[in-house]
Design a protein around this motif. Structure first.
Motif, short mmCIF file in Angstrom:
data_model
loop_
_atom_site.label_atom_id
_atom_site.label_comp_id
_atom_site.label_asym_id
_atom_site.label_seq_id
_atom_site.Cartn_x
_atom_site.Cartn_y
_atom_site.Cartn_z
N VAL A 1 -6.82 -2.27 -2.08
CA VAL A 1 -7.46 -1.26 -3.11
C VAL A 1 -7.85 -2.03 -4.13
O VAL A 1 -7.66 -3.21 -4.71
N GLU B 1 -2.30 3.57 -5.11
CA GLU B 1 -3.40 3.43 -5.94
C GLU B 1 -3.42 2.22 -7.14
O GLU B 1 -2.39 2.13 -7.67
N MET C 1 -12.76 2.50 -0.96
CA MET C 1 -11.26 2.85 -1.06
C MET C 1 -10.92 4.29 -0.37
O MET C 1 -9.94 4.37 0.19
N LYS D 1 -8.21 4.97 2.38
CA LYS D 1 -6.99 6.05 2.08
C LYS D 1 -6.84 7.10 3.25
O LYS D 1 -5.75 7.57 3.78
#
Length: 328
Positions: free
Chosen positions: A113, A38, A15, A19
């Motif tokens: 996510v 998120e 993750m 990002k």
């Protein structure tokens, strides 16, 4: 559960790596790029989890939430592109679940996510609905004296339309409804799972459809949808539906065909006959219309098998030229 929803040991490197990639405002980020924020857990019960997310950049046509149920079976929950939260029912108490939310554009996964959470421990009784919480504090007859004037006014102006089933699979049902008059703050969908345990699913007041995952194949379920205003139930609609039967995976069928057709070479037919996907084209309260294709070869006839409401096996013969049937 020994663990709290906040203590997620797996805000995975994957993750964080995603990002870093999506947030880098360098040449690799295109202006039309869509980015998922998120994935957070907003509430947890012994049998459900509510998740929330944002879309800080761009937009998605739809989302797909993937997770494994208590039996380890993969579940995929389709979500409308305008949604920013979803409640996942049918979970088991005190169990860790990992959820993956995919954002789709043009049928392709653009971003993902993930989050982990542990469901709450089971309590002796089901958690009461918001409308039922004040009642145990005082006797219903005494405490309700000042409230009936308030409770009885909204029903004249706030009405739920019919609860309809829009699609059915072996382990999920999609329901739709309307609000022809007035508006509701929220909805609650209630039903009993395959073990007979009551489930309550909270739904946003602006929603007009909901997909219920985690069901069992070939089983009758009764769903009750309540419309709530100021924490009180104003109206209710209900419907019954039987989930689809579980079919063997096409890949398994093909493997069986291969072993059968490849060993006795001289005896097999030169053209293989193959069935396409079986789809539900329409659903009513007492019938289902099914469609299929024959991408390769041909069949002399078809037989549709299922169990009726009493659990008795039924076999429906169908002409080989047909590509749809209505099961009444």
């Amino acid at each position: 559960a020994a663990e709290e929803p906040e203590e997620l040991p797996l805000p995975t490197e994957e993750m964080q790596h995603e990002k870093l990639q999506t947030e880098a405002p360098t040449s690799q980020a295109t202006p039309a790029q869509a980015v998922l924020g998120e994935l957070k857990v907003s509430s947890v019960t012994p049998s459900s989890v509510q998740l929330q997310w944002t879309v800080p950049k761009g937009f998605f046509d739809s989302f797909t939430l993937q997770y494994r149920d208590a039996q380890g079976q993969p579940q995929a929950l389709p979500i409308d592109g305008g949604s920013r939260s979803v409640t996942v029912p049918g979970l088991s108490p005190s169990r860790r679940y990992r959820f993956h939310l995919y954002g789709l554009r043009g049928g392709k996964r653009i971003d993902r996510v993930s989050t982990d959470t542990v469901t709450a421990t089971e309590k002796p009784e089901e958690p009461p609905l918001p409308s039922e919480e004040p009642q145990p504090e005082a006797t219903p007859s005494e405490d309700n004296q000042p409230e009936p004037p308030q409770t009885e006014v909204p029903p004249m102006r706030t009405v739920l339309g019919e609860l309809k089933v829009s699609s059915v699979t072996p382990n999920s049902v999609q329901l739709q409804w309307s609000v022809p008059e007035g508006s509701f703050d929220s909805f609650t969908l209630q039903y009993r799972d395959a073990q007979g345990q009551p489930q309550a699913l909270s739904i946003d007041g602006g929603s007009r459809s909901e997909t219920v995952p985690g069901l069992s194949p070939s089983r009758r379920y009764r769903f009750h949808l309540y419309g709530l205003r100021n924490g009180k139930r104003i109206d209710r609609v209900s419907t019954d539906i039987v989930t689809a039967s579980e079919e063997p995976l096409p890949s398994e069928e093909l493997e069986e065909e291969k072993t059968q057709t490849e060993s006795p070479t001289s005896e097999t037919f030169p053209v293989r006959a193959m069935l396409g996907e079986l789809k539900v084209s329409s659903v009513t309260s007492d019938s289902v219309e099914l469609q299929w294709s024959v991408p390769e070869g041909s069949f002399d006839s078809f037989t549709l098998q299922y169990r009726d409401a009493q659990g008795q096996p039924q076999a429906l013969p169908i002409d080989g030229g047909s590509r749809s049937v209505t099961v009444p």
